[in-house]
Structure formats: structure tokens, C-alpha cells
Scaffold this active site. Sequence first.
Site, PDB file in Angstrom:
ATOM      1  CG  ASP B 147      -2.662   2.946  -1.173  1.00 36.63           C
ATOM      2  OD1 ASP B 147      -2.748   2.904  -2.422  1.00 36.63           O
ATOM      3  OD2 ASP B 147      -2.645   1.925  -0.454  1.00 36.63           O
ATOM      4  CE  LYS B 211      -4.127   0.982   2.797  1.00 35.68           C
ATOM      5  NZ  LYS B 211      -2.834   1.426   2.265  1.00 35.68           N
ATOM      6  CE  LYS B 247      -3.527  -1.928   0.545  1.00 28.53           C
ATOM      7  NZ  LYS B 247      -2.479  -1.020   0.041  1.00 28.53           N
TER       8      LYS B 247
END
Lengths: 279, 311
Positions: B147, B211, B247
Site C-alpha cells: 500500500d 485506495k 479500497k
Amino acid sequence: MRVDVKKTYKLYIGGAFPRSESGRVYELKDAKGEFLANPCQASRKDFRDAVVSARGAVTGWNKATAYNRGQILYRVAEIMEGRTFQFAEEIVAMEGVNFKEAKAQVEAAIDCWVWYAGWCDKIASVSGSTNSVSGPYYNFTVPENLGVVTVFADQKSSLLGLVAGLAAVLAGGNTAIVIASEKYPLSAITLSEVLATSDVPAGVVNILTGYSAELAPWVGAHMDVDGIDVSGLSKKAEEEVRLAGAENLKRIHRFNQFQSLGRIQAFMENKTVWHPIGV
Amino acid sequence: MIVDGSESSLKSFLSGLPGVDQVGAEARAAMLATRSIKTTSKNWAIDTAISMVDLTTLEGADTPGKIKALCSKAVRPDPTDPSVPSVGAVCVYNDMVNIARTHLDSIGGQYIPVAAVSTAFPSGRASLAVKKQDTQDALDNGAGEIDMVIDRGAFLSGHLGQVFDEIVMIKELCGERAHLKVIFETGELVTYDNVRKASYLAMLAGADFIKTSTGKISPAATAPVVLVMLEAVRDYFGMTGKRIGVKPAGGIRNTKDAIKQLVLVNETAGPEWLNPGLFRIGASALLNDLLMQRMKMRDGYYASPTYVTLD
């Protein structure tokens, strides 16, 4: 001629005054059988929300010193005093008594509230103990709050019964959800307006109006409720609550007296501490 | 090839994107949030949401013990009920990856990937060399998902090529070994137009997932932001035939919020996105609420937080 400004009667949850999420209301008749008001008919989800807000308020309310809690509760009595006329008028309409009798009930209720407020910082001295044990230890027992308590308010006394149920629970350091009397809910609604303006932190008291029997099984089974005052429930509904409440061993009590130390003690837990002597 | 990688081609493509209708996006997101999901649909939604949770702990105070406890919870969210699915992944800081991976493997959670936050999370303020090393460390320790945060400073001052190149570089490091999720920190991007631009920029640079946020600043995963990102992945699929995941992270604390996200996904990107391979929810407290709602659906009465783990 003036247009009437009619009041919308609402619930009291987490310091706010929402309508029931279900959108339901029920028709309330006065003592003569005429239309009086449309209070909210709270649903199980309103109750669930009330439990969440009561649970969130437990730590803060319990962290306040007992003395401070007593001061806050006394403040409630002061504000109630200023609303005597409104409380009395509502009792006259709901119960059909004359104004003098209604006013006497309001005064008794305020006195009862003050009586419980006074117990906040005294209950531990009276109810706790120093125990003699066989060994070099001090051994103390002190009562502590239980947590979240649901009160089914007395069905027959509009304000006095309500105050007895609620103030006892608060004096012990618990937070409360009150299910108001079905026939006499206006006193509870007005009391919520008093509570909202008298230093009681949001969530410590939550007041729902509606049908007790409809809410009873949900109250009994809710795993996050620690105690229930079933004084305002029928014997049949009480049995249902007791069966459901066995799952997480809730404290379930019915009371006959408005003013008694037992009402406070019933929703407290005794903690016993051992401490070595001479250390 | 939509862009050739040069800053000018990137800029001309991104500035050619239509602007987001702010009022329309907010109204659409608010309307979808009113959907009522009940009974069997709710059961399905709760289990689906559990399987999509990236169970996260990103605290300075994280200890190996806490990471292990989190991993155990990821495999068996409710120890009293084996029918509860495992979560989508465990998300930790890079020095905890090894601990998480080893523990997951030892308790039968081999199938749960460990996601590592990377590239100087959460600020993204570090040299390129440090960001590379950060990512490489996580990969070497067994991270299956990376991430990364984008350089918001560069993005906001218009250095889109720089942001693009960084993502390409990290993607190259990940290669086939790890999935790459690109964090925008939408709370710092100011406008929905920027969120749309950042979404395309990341997808073009090779992100497998986009995300919303780090979870460190508020607002985080608001419904309109997620809507804009879902529209981006849907349209990108139309352009390239490639499905990119989304996400949302931060601010999704209860079951209601999670179900709202699932409705958004279904109605915007489509049901193909309703699986943990294409939709994840970054959260920590959410899982307990999902478990409590699951208990309520199973037992018929309201649950208490006393009966789920503290974390």
C-alpha cells in the site's frame, strides 16, 4: 386570534430529541378520553440506539466523583422546580386529578429526586464495609456501579414513579434508559427537557415512549444491558424479561417503595479489596 | 496505449477528463446510502464485508504481540463461530510484516496476504531511494500487497509525471510478487476532480488497486469520493478491459457504513467488483461491529461489545 403552536413530543437519546426511527406515534387520550397528544412509539431500534449512547456515557458518568454526581442531580431538582406548573398541568390532564393533588405529586417527586441526589456520595459509606478476615489483611467491600440499566417506569404514577426509578439508578453511577409509562408519558418527556438543560452529560439518561410490552423482550435479551427495573411491567411481561435476561445474568428487580436505599443498592456491584497490613 | 509515459501526454489526457459534478455525486452517494438491506441480503452483505476487510493496525505503539493477536483474529474473526469467513488481508507497517507472515503461516492462515504500507507512509515525504528501500524491505519480508502513498505535494503542484514515475517504479519492484495499492489521501486532494485525475493517473501507472486514504487524516473514505473512484475503475475497464480494485479506508466504523459501501460498488462499478479481489475495506474497529451484527442476525437479540475482542 392566535394560531395554536402545538408541541411535537419526541424521544430523548444521546442528548438529542429524535423522532422514532420507525416514524410511529400512538394516540394518547387524557383522563376524560379526549385526544391529548401523539407521543412517539419507540421501536427496538430506538432502544438499540439508546443502549449504544448509554454505554458510551458510562465511563464519563462514573469517572465524575460521587460528590459531583450528587451536585449534578441536585441541579436537576432545581430545574424541575421551575417547571412545576408544566409538570402539574400535564398530570392533571393525564391522571384527571385536581391541580392541588398534581402539584403535591410534583413536589413529592422533586423531594424524592433530592433524596436520591444526596445518597450519591454516602451510599459507599453506608453500604460498604470493612471486613475482618483471618490474616494480616485489611479487607474492604465497596459498592460500584453496574453499567447500563433499563427502567420500566411505574405505570400508575406519572412523575413520582418515574423519578424514583431513574434517580436511584443514576445515584449508583449507572447510565439509564427509561421506558416511560404508556398512559402517562408526558411527564417523562418534560423531564427529558429538564435533563437536557441541567448538566447531565448526553447519553447518561435516555427516555423512550411507547409500548412497554413490545419493547420488553428486546430489553430482556439485549446483551449490553446490565440491569432492569421491571416495576412498570405486567407480571407476564416481567416473566418474559426474566427468561430472556438469564442469558447474560442481568440484575432484574421489581420495587414496591419509591424511596428506598434498596433501589440504589440493587443496581450496584460489591467489590472486595484485600490489602496487606503494614506495607 | 492511452499515454506514452511523458508528462505532456499524461497532462493532456488527465486535463481532458470531464469534471466531476459535485452536487450530483454527493446526491447520488446520499441516495444510495438510503437503501435498506435486510434479512438474507444482510447476512450475505455482512459475510462479504468481513471477507473484504483489510484488518489494519498502523500505530507507533504496535508490538509483535498485538500483530500476532491481529493475525489470529484475521484467520478466525469469531473464535466461537467457525462459519465466519477470514478477512481479506492483514495490513501493518513494514517492520511487522515478517512477524505477521510467520504467525499467519503457523496458524493456518497461509492464504491471507500481508499488506505493508510503504513509500514513507503516511506522509510520503522521503527521497526516492528511501521509498524504494522501504518497499523492498516489505517485499523481502513476505508482503503480498504493497500500500504505497502518492506524493501529494507533487500532485497538487502539478508534477504529475513525478507521481506517475514513482508509481511505475514501485510497481516494477512489486512485479508479480505483490499487488500494488496506491493511496491518494483524498482528504488532502481537496476536489473530486483531483480524485478522478489521481485515479486515472494511478491506473495508467499500473496500480492494481486504488485506495482512498491512509486513515491518519479526516475526512477519509467519504461516500462521494468512493463513488468517483468506482466510476473511474468502471470507465477504465471500458477503455482497457482491465479491472482495477478499490479500497476505501478510514472512517468506516460500523456495519451500516460497510453495507453502504457495498451498495455503492454494486450500483456503480457492478457486481463483478463485489469480491475481495477487487474491493477491500481498510478498517480495524469495523470488524467487531460486523461480528456483533452477525451475532444479532444469528441469535435474534442485540449483542454486546463485551463478547468480541478488544483491539
